[in-house]
Design a protein around this motif. Structure first.
Motif, mmCIF file in Angstrom:
data_model
loop_
_atom_site.group_PDB
_atom_site.id
_atom_site.type_symbol
_atom_site.label_atom_id
_atom_site.label_comp_id
_atom_site.label_asym_id
_atom_site.label_seq_id
_atom_site.Cartn_x
_atom_site.Cartn_y
_atom_site.Cartn_z
ATOM 1 N N TRP A 172 0.834 -1.192 0.000
ATOM 2 C CA TRP A 172 0.000 0.000 0.000
ATOM 3 C C TRP A 172 0.873 1.248 0.000
ATOM 4 O O TRP A 172 1.885 1.303 0.690
ATOM 5 N N LYS A 173 0.457 2.227 -0.789
ATOM 6 C CA LYS A 173 1.130 3.530 -0.830
ATOM 7 C C LYS A 173 0.094 4.636 -0.723
ATOM 8 O O LYS A 173 -1.086 4.434 -1.017
ATOM 9 N N VAL A 174 0.579 5.812 -0.314
ATOM 10 C CA VAL A 174 -0.317 6.932 -0.066
ATOM 11 C C VAL A 174 -0.799 7.504 -1.399
ATOM 12 O O VAL A 174 -0.003 7.855 -2.269
ATOM 13 N N LEU A 175 -2.113 7.591 -1.535
ATOM 14 C CA LEU A 175 -2.705 8.237 -2.707
ATOM 15 C C LEU A 175 -2.862 9.729 -2.465
ATOM 16 O O LEU A 175 -2.392 10.552 -3.252
ATOM 17 N N PHE A 176 -3.519 10.106 -1.379
ATOM 18 C CA PHE A 176 -3.668 11.496 -0.965
ATOM 19 C C PHE A 176 -3.631 11.536 0.554
ATOM 20 O O PHE A 176 -4.049 10.575 1.225
ATOM 21 N N SER A 177 -3.139 12.617 1.074
ATOM 22 C CA SER A 177 -3.118 12.832 2.523
ATOM 23 C C SER A 177 -3.698 14.209 2.825
ATOM 24 O O SER A 177 -3.761 15.082 1.956
ATOM 25 N N ASN A 178 -4.106 14.367 4.077
ATOM 26 C CA ASN A 178 -4.689 15.631 4.553
ATOM 27 C C ASN A 178 -5.900 16.025 3.712
ATOM 28 O O ASN A 178 -6.069 17.174 3.299
ATOM 29 N N LEU A 179 -6.755 15.059 3.440
ATOM 30 C CA LEU A 179 -7.975 15.329 2.704
ATOM 31 C C LEU A 179 -9.066 15.781 3.658
ATOM 32 O O LEU A 179 -9.181 15.262 4.777
ATOM 33 N N HIS A 182 -8.848 0.015 -1.440
ATOM 34 C CA HIS A 182 -8.300 1.180 -0.747
ATOM 35 C C HIS A 182 -8.571 1.032 0.740
ATOM 36 O O HIS A 182 -9.439 0.246 1.163
ATOM 37 N N ARG A 183 -7.833 1.778 1.501
ATOM 38 C CA ARG A 183 -8.016 1.805 2.946
ATOM 39 C C ARG A 183 -7.392 3.084 3.482
ATOM 40 O O ARG A 183 -6.646 3.773 2.782
ATOM 41 N N TYR A 184 -7.686 3.371 4.742
ATOM 42 C CA TYR A 184 -7.178 4.570 5.403
ATOM 43 C C TYR A 184 -6.143 4.169 6.452
ATOM 44 O O TYR A 184 -6.309 3.165 7.158
ATOM 45 N N SER A 185 -5.080 4.954 6.514
ATOM 46 C CA SER A 185 -4.047 4.714 7.526
ATOM 47 C C SER A 185 -4.437 5.382 8.835
ATOM 48 O O SER A 185 -5.453 6.072 8.933
ATOM 49 N N ASP A 186 -3.616 5.166 9.859
ATOM 50 C CA ASP A 186 -3.893 5.766 11.164
ATOM 51 C C ASP A 186 -3.809 7.286 11.123
ATOM 52 O O ASP A 186 -4.481 7.970 11.897
ATOM 53 N N SER A 187 -2.975 7.822 10.233
ATOM 54 C CA SER A 187 -2.837 9.273 10.116
ATOM 55 C C SER A 187 -3.916 9.912 9.248
ATOM 56 O O SER A 187 -3.920 11.121 9.066
ATOM 57 N N ALA A 244 -4.416 9.148 5.957
ATOM 58 C CA ALA A 244 -4.062 9.144 4.538
ATOM 59 C C ALA A 244 -4.807 8.025 3.820
ATOM 60 O O ALA A 244 -5.065 6.957 4.387
ATOM 61 N N LEU A 245 -5.155 8.270 2.583
ATOM 62 C CA LEU A 245 -5.845 7.287 1.753
ATOM 63 C C LEU A 245 -4.803 6.446 1.024
ATOM 64 O O LEU A 245 -3.945 6.978 0.317
ATOM 65 N N LEU A 246 -4.879 5.114 1.194
ATOM 66 C CA LEU A 246 -3.890 4.195 0.647
ATOM 67 C C LEU A 246 -4.519 3.348 -0.443
ATOM 68 O O LEU A 246 -5.689 2.939 -0.333
ATOM 69 N N VAL A 247 -3.746 3.080 -1.488
ATOM 70 C CA VAL A 247 -4.138 2.185 -2.577
ATOM 71 C C VAL A 247 -2.928 1.316 -2.905
ATOM 72 O O VAL A 247 -1.800 1.607 -2.473
ATOM 73 N N PRO A 248 -3.107 0.211 -3.653
ATOM 74 C CA PRO A 248 -1.950 -0.600 -4.067
ATOM 75 C C PRO A 248 -0.915 0.226 -4.815
ATOM 76 O O PRO A 248 -1.251 1.117 -5.602
ATOM 77 N N SER A 249 0.344 -0.072 -4.533
ATOM 78 C CA SER A 249 1.428 0.747 -5.077
ATOM 79 C C SER A 249 1.460 0.745 -6.602
ATOM 80 O O SER A 249 1.808 1.750 -7.222
ATOM 81 N N GLU A 250 1.084 -0.364 -7.234
ATOM 82 C CA GLU A 250 1.164 -0.416 -8.691
ATOM 83 C C GLU A 250 0.049 0.364 -9.374
ATOM 84 O O GLU A 250 0.076 0.537 -10.596
ATOM 85 N N ARG A 251 -0.928 0.850 -8.609
ATOM 86 C CA ARG A 251 -2.052 1.572 -9.209
ATOM 87 C C ARG A 251 -2.143 3.022 -8.734
ATOM 88 O O ARG A 251 -3.159 3.677 -8.955
ATOM 89 N N VAL A 252 -1.089 3.524 -8.074
ATOM 90 C CA VAL A 252 -1.135 4.882 -7.537
ATOM 91 C C VAL A 252 -1.283 5.901 -8.662
ATOM 92 O O VAL A 252 -2.184 6.754 -8.647
ATOM 93 N N HIS A 253 -0.412 5.837 -9.653
ATOM 94 C CA HIS A 253 -0.436 6.835 -10.733
ATOM 95 C C HIS A 253 -1.705 6.703 -11.581
ATOM 96 O O HIS A 253 -2.276 7.711 -12.016
ATOM 97 N N GLU A 254 -2.143 5.476 -11.803
ATOM 98 C CA GLU A 254 -3.366 5.280 -12.585
ATOM 99 C C GLU A 254 -4.562 5.908 -11.888
ATOM 100 O O GLU A 254 -5.383 6.604 -12.522
ATOM 101 N N VAL A 255 -4.681 5.689 -10.585
ATOM 102 C CA VAL A 255 -5.823 6.231 -9.846
ATOM 103 C C VAL A 255 -5.756 7.748 -9.791
ATOM 104 O O VAL A 255 -6.780 8.436 -9.908
ATOM 105 N N GLY A 289 -12.565 13.500 0.676
ATOM 106 C CA GLY A 289 -12.353 12.095 1.017
ATOM 107 C C GLY A 289 -13.553 11.236 0.677
ATOM 108 O O GLY A 289 -13.411 10.122 0.143
ATOM 109 N N GLY A 290 -14.759 11.736 0.965
ATOM 110 C CA GLY A 290 -15.947 10.976 0.617
ATOM 111 C C GLY A 290 -16.128 10.839 -0.876
ATOM 112 O O GLY A 290 -16.513 9.761 -1.373
ATOM 113 N N SER A 291 -15.866 11.897 -1.633
ATOM 114 C CA SER A 291 -16.004 11.828 -3.089
ATOM 115 C C SER A 291 -15.013 10.849 -3.696
ATOM 116 O O SER A 291 -15.361 10.048 -4.577
#
Length: 584
Positions: free
Chosen positions: A59-66, A85-90, A92-103, A71-73
């Motif tokens: 998992w890698k960060v897609l966006f943070s401080n949303l 996708h999932r949310y980290s403790d901080s 941040a919105l996480l997605v699989p690393s191989e799909r970060v740029h695509e998303v 975030g809902g959209s």
């Protein structure tokens, strides 16, 4: 037939594998059964968890401080497209690393995230019958959002907010107020804006709002520091970051030229170069107009020339005195073609051009007979010559950025050598080498004595740098931390599996499935034979080994006898069962 019966009777009973496992499990005690079952369950859980964990995506960060709206959209779009996708403790919105740029590209095509602000798309869904005040408010909100988005495109700016104060227009000039603007910048950690960037943001906002002067734009950062006032102070003090950058570029260029010429000669790391440049940023313009006399006749030029020459011949009065003399002459009645009468001037005598014939006089361009000329003869000559003036007009404009002076300092390391014992030593460079280095550096830097340049070249030993302290340890290297974490995880899992198997499962398996007893060759039926299988020493075996087997057999026979004495009925039933199995 009897031997066959004994051998079959001494072997393990053949039956259903399930029955054999049940019998083997019954050999364990109640506490051992519980521990064995828990160990098997833990081992299976660890293996299954390891397989699932290894298959889990990185998992890698897609966006943070949303904010909540963005975030809902974004989460709704990801769920529609079945993107895990999932949310980290901080947060941040996480997605699989191989799909970060695509998303990110997919979300950008839909205008997400909006950053909690709206632009001119707010004007697309105007309701019918909306008031003029609401239209003005929506237009101002859209303008503020568009300006904030534009400012956020700057690399050092993480987020921005723009507030515009646009007064109502007035027909009275005295009551007319100018618009004002406030810009709040949230910069990335460790980044800052220089004066040129602050001025660019100020003029960007002022140019986007009608009648908004740049002086009415206020820019602050997330710490509350007033950036626009800092720019004004620097401008008023005459400090220009562009000029400082120009000086650094000139110094770096000179340093690079010196290093390029010293590198093949001394090697990397054996010299240090520093250059200080004094740059003249003043601008001067001069116009000069000078007049000088013509120095040489050959270089003179005539603008205009005028010559005037006159000659007067004074003659005595002649004629008959009286009244007839005072009368005007009578007009001639003879035709013009009539031959002349009276004194006729002689015909011109051929001669050389410009030569005055004898008996005549030439005065003021008039040639007359000498006998006709009276005395005295008065002549006058006037000559006026206008010469061109030696005029020089010079226009001089001195551009800024001229080099006033260059100061360079070069330190050269001692040469490394080996003494007679093979120990490395350092020796200073020879005077000839130092002179050669000095001359090369002078030519590389463009040394000018008239300009006042200075150069200092020194030869000194460099202090050795302890690389153990400067280099980052392997366990602190960020590139190796991730690999070490993965290795530790797998080692921990392998250690847990090994502990469960070796300490719990393997002893239980030995208890459930004991090793079969081996019969010695040449074994004959003896006392208790058939039921317990007597063991006798075979020929050729060593004496010590025979005694060990005999002693072991005697112990088993004794145990069997004790069991038979205590419960003869159980022994009889066992023998009957064996006989029944062999009979089948």
């Amino acid at each position: 037939m009897a031997a066959t019966t004994e051998t079959t009777a001494g072997s393990a009973p053949a039956g259903n594998p399930v029955e054999r496992l049940r019998e083997a499990f019954d050999r364990l005690g109640s506490q051992q059964k519980i521990v064995f079952m828990v160990a098997i369950a833990a081992l299976v859980a660890v293996i299954v968890g390891t397989i699932l964990w290894s298959r889990q995506p990185d998992w890698k960060v897609l966006f943070s401080n949303l904010n909540e709206k963005d975030g809902g959209s974004i989460a709704a779009v990801l769920e529609q497209q079945n993107i895990p996708h999932r949310y980290s403790d901080s947060g941040a919105l996480l997605v699989p690393s191989e799909r970060v740029h695509e998303v990110r590209l997919k979300l950008a095509s839909q205008g997400l995230p909006r950053g909690g602000m709206v632009g001119f798309e707010l004007m697309e869904n105007q309701k019918f019958g909306v008031s003029q005040f609401a239209e003005q408010v929506n237009y101002q909100r859209g303008l503020e959002g568009e300006l904030a988005r534009t400012i956020q495109s700057i690399g050092a700016v993480q987020s921005a907010r723009v507030h515009l104060a646009i007064p109502k227009p007035s027909v009275f000039v005295r009551e007319e107020l100018k618009p004002t603007a406030s810009v709040m910048l949230n910069l990335y950690p460790g980044r800052a804006l220089d004066g040129a960037q602050i001025a660019g943001i100020t003029h960007l906002v002022s140019s986007s709002v009608p009648q908004l002067p740049a002086s009415n734009v206020t820019v602050i950062d997330q710490n509350g520091a007033l950036l626009s006032q800092l720019k004004n102070r620097l401008t008023e003090a005459g400090l220009d970051p562009t000029q400082i950058k120009y000086v650094r570029e000139i110094e770096n260029t000179v340093v690079k030229r010196i290093e390029d010429i010293l590198s093949p000669m001394l090697g990397q790391g054996n010299y240090k170069v520093q250059v200080a440049a004094d740059i003249d940023f003043s601008q001067t313009e001069q116009t000069a107009e000078s007049y000088r006399p013509n120095s040489t006749p050959e270089s003179t030029s005539i603008r205009s020339q005028q010559n005037n020459e006159t000659a007067n011949v004074n003659q005595a009065a002649g004629g008959v005195p009286g009244a007839l003399t005072n009368q005007p002459p009578v007009p001639a009645t003879a035709p013009l073609t009539a031959p002349p009468t009276g004194n006729v001037p002689p015909a011109p005598v051929p001669g050389k051009p410009g030569e005055v014939p004898p008996g005549k006089i030439d005065a003021a361009g008039v040639t007359a007979p000498l006998n006709a000329a009276g005395q005295p003869i008065s002549t006058s000559k006037n000559s006026t010559i206008n010469y061109e003036l030696d005029k020089t007009i010079r226009y001089t404009r001195q551009g800024m950025g001229d080099i006033r002076r260059l100061s360079a300092a070069v330190v050269v390391n001692h040469r490394k050598d080996v003494d007679k014992t093979g120990k490395p030593v350092t020796k200073p460079l020879a005077d000839a080498e130092m002179k050669q280095i000095n001359d090369l550096v002078r030519e590389a830097m463009g040394y000018s004595r008239e300009r006042g340049d200075t150069l200092s070249v020194a030869n000194a030993p460099f202090t050795a740098v302890d690389k153990s302290e400067s280099d980052l340890p392997v366990w602190k290297d960020p590139e190796n931390v991730a690999y070490l974490k993965d290795i530790l995880k797998y080692l921990l899992i392998a250690g847990i599996v090994a502990f469960i198997y070796l300490k719990i499962i393997q002893p239980s398996l030995k208890t459930m499935f004991p090793p079969p007893e081996k019969e010695q060759p040449g074994e004959a039926g003896g006392e208790g034979g058939g039921l317990f299988g007597g063991v006798a020493g075979a020929e050729g075996e060593e004496e010590g080994a025979t005694e060990v087997h005999i002693d072991h057999y005697a112990v088993k026979v004794q145990k069997a006898r004790d069991i038979a004495d205590k419960d003869p009925k159980a022994i009889a039933n066992m023998i009957k069962d064996w006989m029944g199995v062999n009979g089948n």
